[in-house]
Design an enzyme around this catalytic site. Sequence first.
Site, PDB file in Angstrom:
ATOM      1  N   LYS A 217      -5.089  44.047  37.353  1.00  0.00           N
ATOM      2  CA  LYS A 217      -4.271  43.972  38.486  1.00  0.00           C
ATOM      3  C   LYS A 217      -3.931  45.491  39.062  1.00  0.00           C
ATOM      4  O   LYS A 217      -3.918  45.701  40.401  1.00  0.00           O
ATOM      5  CB  LYS A 217      -3.013  43.341  37.977  1.00  0.00           C
ATOM      6  CG  LYS A 217      -1.766  43.390  39.159  1.00  0.00           C
ATOM      7  CD  LYS A 217      -2.255  42.764  40.262  1.00  0.00           C
ATOM      8  CE  LYS A 217      -0.921  43.242  41.451  1.00  0.00           C
ATOM      9  NZ  LYS A 217      -0.095  42.130  41.568  1.00  0.00           N
ATOM     10  N   CYS A 271       4.267  46.630  45.835  1.00  0.00           N
ATOM     11  CA  CYS A 271       3.068  46.431  45.107  1.00  0.00           C
ATOM     12  C   CYS A 271       2.237  47.712  45.189  1.00  0.00           C
ATOM     13  O   CYS A 271       2.098  48.633  44.081  1.00  0.00           O
ATOM     14  CB  CYS A 271       2.208  45.280  45.331  1.00  0.00           C
ATOM     15  SG  CYS A 271       3.154  43.910  45.847  1.00  0.00           S
TER      16      CYS A 271
HETATM   17  N1  SAJ Z   1      -1.786  49.159  54.854  1.00  0.00           N
HETATM   18  C1  SAJ Z   1      -2.366  50.350  55.620  1.00  0.00           C
HETATM   19  N2  SAJ Z   1      -3.660  50.135  55.758  1.00  0.00           N
HETATM   20  C2  SAJ Z   1      -4.530  49.099  55.595  1.00  0.00           C
HETATM   21  C3  SAJ Z   1      -4.176  48.118  54.784  1.00  0.00           C
HETATM   22  C4  SAJ Z   1      -2.469  48.277  54.668  1.00  0.00           C
HETATM   23  O1  SAJ Z   1      -1.547  51.215  55.899  1.00  0.00           O
HETATM   24  O2  SAJ Z   1      -5.657  49.167  56.162  1.00  0.00           O
HETATM   25  C5  SAJ Z   1      -0.278  49.294  54.389  1.00  0.00           C
HETATM   26  C6  SAJ Z   1       0.496  47.986  54.941  1.00  0.00           C
HETATM   27  O3  SAJ Z   1       0.832  48.375  56.266  1.00  0.00           O
HETATM   28  C7  SAJ Z   1       1.539  48.190  53.729  1.00  0.00           C
HETATM   29  C8  SAJ Z   1       0.753  48.467  52.528  1.00  0.00           C
HETATM   30  O4  SAJ Z   1      -0.404  49.063  52.898  1.00  0.00           O
HETATM   31  O5  SAJ Z   1       2.404  49.188  54.257  1.00  0.00           O
HETATM   32  C9  SAJ Z   1       0.561  47.318  51.699  1.00  0.00           C
HETATM   33  O6  SAJ Z   1       0.086  46.113  52.446  1.00  0.00           O
HETATM   34  P1  SAJ Z   1      -1.033  45.213  52.040  1.00  0.00           P
HETATM   35  O7  SAJ Z   1      -1.011  44.222  52.983  1.00  0.00           O
HETATM   36  O8  SAJ Z   1      -2.390  46.109  51.820  1.00  0.00           O
HETATM   37  O9  SAJ Z   1      -0.492  44.675  50.616  1.00  0.00           O
HETATM   38  P2  SAJ Z   1       0.802  44.130  49.902  1.00  0.00           P
HETATM   39  O10 SAJ Z   1       1.427  45.223  49.303  1.00  0.00           O
HETATM   40  O11 SAJ Z   1       1.422  43.145  50.907  1.00  0.00           O
HETATM   41  O12 SAJ Z   1       0.080  43.113  48.586  1.00  0.00           O
HETATM   42  C10 SAJ Z   1      -0.784  43.699  47.649  1.00  0.00           C
HETATM   43  C11 SAJ Z   1      -2.068  42.870  47.603  1.00  0.00           C
HETATM   44  N3  SAJ Z   1      -3.197  43.471  46.828  1.00  0.00           N
HETATM   45  C12 SAJ Z   1      -4.239  43.754  47.429  1.00  0.00           C
HETATM   46  O13 SAJ Z   1      -4.503  43.452  48.447  1.00  0.00           O
HETATM   47  C13 SAJ Z   1      -5.357  44.549  46.639  1.00  0.00           C
HETATM   48  C14 SAJ Z   1      -1.928  41.542  46.998  1.00  0.00           C
HETATM   49  O14 SAJ Z   1      -3.055  40.807  46.730  1.00  0.00           O
HETATM   50  C15 SAJ Z   1      -0.999  41.732  45.878  1.00  0.00           C
HETATM   51  O15 SAJ Z   1      -0.746  40.533  45.076  1.00  0.00           O
HETATM   52  C16 SAJ Z   1       0.238  42.437  45.887  1.00  0.00           C
HETATM   53  O16 SAJ Z   1      -0.261  43.668  46.564  1.00  0.00           O
HETATM   54  C17 SAJ Z   1       0.985  42.472  44.775  1.00  0.00           C
HETATM   55  O17 SAJ Z   1       2.041  41.897  44.583  1.00  0.00           O
HETATM   56  O18 SAJ Z   1       0.549  43.436  43.877  1.00  0.00           O
END
Ligand code: SAJ
Length: 417
Positions: A217, A271
Site C-alpha cells: 500500500k 493518502c
Molecule cells: N495529482 C496531481 N497530478 C496528477 C494526479 C494527482 O497533482 O497527475 C494530485 C491531486 O490533485 C491530489 C493528489 O495528487 O491533490 C492525490 O490525488 P489522487 O487522485 O492521485 O489520489 P487520492 O489521494 O485521492 O487517492 C489515492 C489513490 N492511490 C493511488 O492512486 C495510488 C487511492 O487508490 C488510494 O486508495 C488512496 O490514495 C488512499 O486512501 O491511500
Amino acid sequence: MNTFNKISVIGLGYIGLPTAAVFANQGVEIVGTDTNQAVVDSINAGKPHFGEPNLDALVRRVVENGKLSASLEVRPAEAFLVAVPTPLRTGASSDFGADLQYVRAAAEAIAPVLVKGNLVILESTSPVGTTEKMAGWMAGLRPDLSFPQDKGEMADINIAHCPERVLPGRIIEEVVNNARVIGGMTRKCAQRALSLYRIVVQGECKVTNARTAEMSKLTENAYRDVNIAFANELSVICDRHKINVWELIQMANLHPRVEILSPGPGVGGHCIAVDPWFIVDGAPEDAKLIRMARQINDAKPGFVCEKVAERAKDLVRPVIACLGLSYKADVDDLRQSPALEIVTQLADMKIAELLVVEPHVSALPPVLTDRGLELTDFDMAMEQANVVLLLVDHSAFMHIDRDLIKDKFVIDTRGAW
Ligand code: SAJ
C-alpha cells in the site's frame, strides 16, 4: 469455507462507512463503531456525514433494512475491520512518521469482546510492522486467548492486513471492483480474510503476508507521489524556460513508453501526501528519492504563491478569484489541500483582495474565516476579480464562458483551461 454473518467496522469515516455499507448491502449484519457521537447519530438516521457519489442512497437503504447500525462502543462480532486514521506525527528530524494512537485505541476497544475464532483485519494504511503491533496490543489485554505471533496457525484469533485502495470520488465502485492485497499473519489468517472479502470484492485478491501487504500500500502511493513530483519539477523548470509544461507533457507522452502525470498546485489528500513518509520513517537512510519527492510536492504551493505575487504587483488594485479549495476535483475534502494552503499563504502575504469560490462546501474553514475571508459565489467573483487563479479542476469550472476571463490575468495551476 467460512461465512461471516456479523462484522464490526471500527471507524466510520471515508473508508469505514462505504465499506460497511457495501457489506451490509450483501446482507451481512454490520455493527459500526465511531468515537464521534454526531457521526453515529447521522449514520443511524441513514445519512452519511460526508459527500461521496452513490453513498447516500446506499446508506439510507441498509440502515432502513436494519443491516447497518452504528454505536459508540465495539460490539461482539465474528470479524472486526479496523478503518481508523493513521495521521502524520512529527518525527525526530524534519521527517514525519505515523501516529498509531487510533489503531492502538481500536485494538484496545476490540480486545474485551474477542472470542475464540474471531478474525481482526487492519485496513488503515500503516507502516511496516503495524499489524504485528496491533496483535501485540490485543494479546497484552487478553492472556486467555492465543494470537498468531505466539501460536501461528493454531492461534485462537486470526489477524490480517488488507489495505484499502479506493479512490475518493469512486469509492463505492472501487470497494467492489479493485484488486485487493490480503496479508495474513499466517496462511490461515490470510485465507479467512480472503473469504471475508469475497463477500463483496469482485476484483482479483492476492494473498501474502502482513508486512508485504503493508509495504504494498505504501509503495502504491509513493509511486504516484514520485511521479507527480517529476511532473511538478518539470513545471518549475518549464516556467523558467517559458515553455508550456502541459503542451510539453502531451508531446513527450506520445512516446509509447512515456506516461508523465499532470503537474498541479501541489499534492494533497490524506493518502499520497502522507503515506510516503511512513516509508521514509522506516528507512531514513535509504528512502532518498521518496523523501525528495515529498519535499518537491510540498514546495509547489509556495511556488504558485510567488507566481501570483509577481502578477499582482503589476495591478493597482488586485482582486483575485481563487477557484477551488478541495485537494482534487469534484470532492468536498479539504484535508492537506494545496489549494487551501495557497489561499492561506496569499491571505498572509496581503498582496490582494481574495474572493474564494468552492462549490462543494457551504462554509469556509476556520483557517480562512480567521483571516477575514468569505465564501463567494462564482458569478460574483468573476464580476469583481481582475486575476483568476484556478486551483482545482472541478467540473463546474471546466466549461465556463471564455468571455468571462478574456480580460483578466489567468493563472491556471491545473492546465485545465
Ligand atoms: N495529482 C496531481 N497530478 C496528477 C494526479 C494527482 O497533482 O497527475 C494530485 C491531486 O490533485 C491530489 C493528489 O495528487 O491533490 C492525490 O490525488 P489522487 O487522485 O492521485 O489520489 P487520492 O489521494 O485521492 O487517492 C489515492 C489513490 N492511490 C493511488 O492512486 C495510488 C487511492 O487508490 C488510494 O486508495 C488512496 O490514495 C488512499 O486512501 O491511500
